[in-house]
Enzyme design. Structure first.
Site, short mmCIF file in Angstrom:
data_model
loop_
_atom_site.label_atom_id
_atom_site.label_comp_id
_atom_site.label_asym_id
_atom_site.label_seq_id
_atom_site.Cartn_x
_atom_site.Cartn_y
_atom_site.Cartn_z
CG HIS A 160 60.59 83.09 62.84
ND1 HIS A 160 61.84 83.54 62.53
CD2 HIS A 160 60.75 82.23 63.89
CE1 HIS A 160 62.73 82.98 63.34
NE2 HIS A 160 62.10 82.18 64.16
CB CYS A 247 65.27 89.29 62.08
SG CYS A 247 64.17 88.54 60.95
C1 CIR Z 1 67.63 81.36 61.93
O1 CIR Z 1 67.37 80.41 61.18
O2 CIR Z 1 67.35 81.34 63.12
C2 CIR Z 1 68.33 82.56 61.33
N1 CIR Z 1 69.21 82.14 60.29
C3 CIR Z 1 67.32 83.55 60.81
C4 CIR Z 1 66.45 84.14 61.87
C5 CIR Z 1 65.54 85.20 61.36
N2 CIR Z 1 64.77 85.75 62.40
C6 CIR Z 1 63.51 86.12 62.28
O3 CIR Z 1 62.88 85.92 61.25
N3 CIR Z 1 62.94 86.66 63.35
#
Ligand code: CIR
Length: 259
Positions: A160, A247
């Site tokens: 991200h 997150c």
């Molecule tokens: C994903 O791949 O969507 C989750 N395992 C990790 C999301 C992390 N979120 C973020 O960096 N905002």
């Protein structure tokens, strides 16, 4: 009142989405204990905490940041790029509806909250494997109608935008320039992550302080040398699920919406 909306770690966390990391066992107990410490730290920094319950069938739901972009004026409910994550938004929308009027990213748009940062009246959105042009165009319409300027950054090599860059003070961004097109960051002062700490650009700003992973001591030193108040947490277990400290929370000043 400064509110932190969080969601407890799902018992299904080991089935999380993974893009850049190989799957490793995740210890649910350890992940929950670390998450509890993180929530405690949010409280110590002055947040009132609203915890949503763990979702047994939604492995990534602890990463609540991806479900919404909360601005002073509205909350934009996202349409996450990973299909498995789309059911996560409903409960967050119900929680946010008390504090903001809601807007929504619609198909064919996709957008993850982790791809959006706002600093003052500038919104930066990352074009990534999760956020597409249609999602960006919809976000642009919403935020520009509110008087924000939207900039688009190309994100590569990480999940991200906020894996590559986060605000750490007014007009100051912490950045890993290997993962982002720097042209989108014009006008901001930047602090580079330390060599060998590629994942160190994700810091969570809460009031005048930062919540920051213990795993990046050399970058932490750089932040402290700039006079920033850094509170470290062990975020190692959820890092295996590609989650960072931004997150796991949606942090905003509350405004109650009249019924
Ligand atoms: C994903 O791949 O969507 C989750 N395992 C990790 C999301 C992390 N979120 C973020 O960096 N905002």
């Amino acid at each position: 009142m400064l509110l932190a909306l969080t969601r407890d770690v799902s018992p299904a966390i080991s089935r999380c989405e993974l893009t850049h990391l190989a799957r490793e066992p995740i210890d649910l107990g350890a992940a929950r204990a670390q998450h509890d410490d993180y929530v405690r730290c949010l409280g110590e920094l002055g947040c009132t905490i609203e915890r949503l319950v763990a979702e047994p069938e939604l492995p990534d739901s602890v990463f609540i940041e991806d479900t919404a972009v909360v601005l002073d004026e509205v909350a934009v409910m996202t349409r996450p790029g990973a299909e498995s994550r789309r059911p996560e938004t409903a409960a967050v929308a119900s929680a946010l509806a008390r504090y903001r009027s809601l807007r929504e990213i619609e198909s064919p748009g996709t957008l993850d909250g982790g791809d959006v940062l706002h600093a003052g009246r500038v919104v930066i959105v990352g074009r990534s494997s999760r956020t597409n042009d249609a999602g960006i165009a919809q976000l642009r319409d919403i935020v520009e109608s509110l008087g924000y300027t939207l900039r688009v950054a190309e994100v590569g090599g990480c999940l991200h935008l906020k894996s590559a860059v986060t605000p750490v003070a007014n007009d100051v961004l912490l950045v890993n320039r290997d993962w982002i097109s720097m042209s989108a960051l014009g006008g901001f002062d930047t602090i580079d992550v330390a060599p060998g700490e590629a994942f160190a650009a994700n810091a969570l700003r809460v009031g005048g302080s930062l919540i920051y992973p213990a795993a990046f001591p050399r970058t932490r030193e750089r932040l402290e040398r700039r006079g920033l108040d850094v509170r470290t947490v062990d975020a190692s277990e959820l890092a295996k699920a590609e989650g960072g400290v931004t997150c796991c929370g949606l942090i905003f000043e509350t405004r109650t919406i009249e019924a």
